[in-house]
Motif scaffolding. Structure first.
Motif, PDB file in Angstrom:
ATOM      1  N   LYS A  57       2.665  -5.943 -27.449  1.00  0.00           N
ATOM      2  CA  LYS A  57       1.712  -6.990 -27.833  1.00  0.00           C
ATOM      3  C   LYS A  57       1.961  -7.429 -29.275  1.00  0.00           C
ATOM      4  O   LYS A  57       1.919  -8.635 -29.584  1.00  0.00           O
ATOM      5  CB  LYS A  57       0.278  -6.483 -27.690  1.00  0.00           C
ATOM      6  N   GLN A 114       5.089  -9.513 -29.428  1.00  0.00           N
ATOM      7  CA  GLN A 114       4.816 -10.846 -28.875  1.00  0.00           C
ATOM      8  C   GLN A 114       4.030 -11.691 -29.861  1.00  0.00           C
ATOM      9  O   GLN A 114       4.248 -12.902 -29.970  1.00  0.00           O
ATOM     10  CB  GLN A 114       4.052 -10.714 -27.557  1.00  0.00           C
ATOM     11  N   ARG A 168       0.066 -16.835 -26.661  1.00  0.00           N
ATOM     12  CA  ARG A 168       0.756 -16.807 -25.362  1.00  0.00           C
ATOM     13  C   ARG A 168       1.039 -15.368 -24.917  1.00  0.00           C
ATOM     14  O   ARG A 168       1.513 -14.540 -25.700  1.00  0.00           O
ATOM     15  CB  ARG A 168       2.070 -17.588 -25.480  1.00  0.00           C
ATOM     16  N   TYR A 169       0.714 -15.066 -23.676  1.00  0.00           N
ATOM     17  CA  TYR A 169       0.950 -13.760 -23.047  1.00  0.00           C
ATOM     18  C   TYR A 169       0.109 -12.624 -23.640  1.00  0.00           C
ATOM     19  O   TYR A 169       0.288 -11.463 -23.245  1.00  0.00           O
ATOM     20  CB  TYR A 169       2.430 -13.345 -23.138  1.00  0.00           C
ATOM     21  N   THR A 170      -0.795 -12.928 -24.569  1.00  0.00           N
ATOM     22  CA  THR A 170      -1.582 -11.847 -25.186  1.00  0.00           C
ATOM     23  C   THR A 170      -3.062 -11.945 -24.860  1.00  0.00           C
ATOM     24  O   THR A 170      -3.810 -11.016 -25.175  1.00  0.00           O
ATOM     25  CB  THR A 170      -1.417 -11.842 -26.723  1.00  0.00           C
TER      26      THR A 170
END
Length: 330
Positions: free
Chosen positions: A79, A82, A114-116
């Protein structure tokens, strides 16, 4: 249509800082042409990202942040890695962002998170508070009020940008954004990014001035200023705090500029001229480009001074004598 107007008062202290900052920006543009120094632009951008994430408890070091951005393998929480990738992408979008567009802000929040998180790019649905570590500074307005409050804030900026100095307007926005806390995560990162976006439209050099690193140095004061403004009902204290930090970081950059100009020898200039940015070279390859035979001359007059100035770095700093050692121009 009537809308919410952020309460603040322009003080003599603010105007003193506005004058000082404007003067230093002019001096910086004369002494420190960042367009011709991509390594300094890049270094400052990486410092901004590292500091802004560190304020939000990201544990990656400055070197690890640099390695993530350079595409190198980094051992750390996925995380956090990212978050670095996201922040770099978001800051790279500054030049094509309209800081007076609410849609652009939501778009960049989508990139920043994004993506977190699940609500990436969308306003929060739940209730949130502003925290300094485990301490709650204040509870943000109810989620149902967020869309209208954000529209009001952007409408105010569009209407006042011709009459309120950008340095003051950006600080007002920063405080009001933190107060509204429009997203379920990433609010601090976005507030600092958007502060930079607003100042960059005024003076493009702000895209590469690491204001975030200055905030990180005075993180406790940063949160105290926010809390005191919440109690006072105006953003005056926060505006003065931010102007003071911008004035300080400009002092540091100007000092570094003068020192760099004084310390860069002709040997170092020759070394930098034969090295491309972000390309790893062996010592033998650099010596060949310079037409040198003596390793001692190369080390003493070229490589060591350049590394002391942080203009060249080793790819394996923990093993300076490694046979796989390479050198990169920063």
């Amino acid at each position: 249509m009537e809308y919410y107007r952020p309460p603040f008062n322009i003080t003599n202290i603010m105007m003193m800082y506005v004058s000082s900052i404007s003067e230093k920006i002019g001096e910086l543009n004369v002494l420190h042409n960042l367009d011709s120094k991509p390594h300094l632009r890049r270094n400052n951008r990486i410092r901004s990202i590292h500091s802004s994430l560190k304020i939000e408890a990201n544990s990656l070091s400055l070197r690890q942040v640099r390695d993530v951005i350079d595409g190198r393998m980094v051992l750390g929480e996925q995380k956090e890695i990212q978050e670095v990738k996201n922040a770099y992408c978001a800051y790279e979008k500054l030049s094509e962002t309209d800081p007076y567009s609410l849609e652009d802000l939501k778009k960049l929040h989508g990139i920043m998170t994004r993506y977190t998180m699940e609500e990436s790019g969308n306003f929060r649905n739940g209730e949130e508070g502003v925290f300094n570590g485990d301490q709650c500074i204040f509870m943000a307005p109810p989620a149902r009020m967020v869309p209208d409050l954000m529209k009001d804030l952007f409408n105010w900026m569009k209407e006042e940008k011709a009459s309120v100095h950008p340095l003051i307007l950006a600080a007002v926005f920063h405080y009001e954004f933190v107060f509204i806390h429009p997203f379920s995560d990433g609010n601090g990162r976005m507030a600092r990014l958007w502060h930079t976006a607003l100042l960059t439209e005024w003076k493009p050099v702000f895209a590469y001035i690491p204001i975030e690193s200055q905030i990180e140095k005075f993180q406790e004061e940063y949160y105290q200023a926010i809390a005191r403004c919440h109690t006072a009902g105006t953003s005056d204290i926060f505006i003065e705090f931010m102007l003071r930090q911008i004035d300080r970081i400009l002092d540091d950059i100007l000092k570094e500029t003068v020192q760099e100009g004084e310390q860069v020898t002709e040997y170092v200039k020759r070394l930098l001229n034969v090295m491309e940015y972000d390309i790893p070279y062996t010592a033998a390859a650099i010596m060949e480009r310079l037409g040198l035979k003596s390793k001692e001359t190369f080390r003493k007059h070229y490589l060591a001074p350049a590394m002391e100035l942080n203009m060249v770095e080793m790819t394996i700093p923990d093993k300076p004598r490694s046979r796989n050692q390479r050198y990169i121009r920063r």
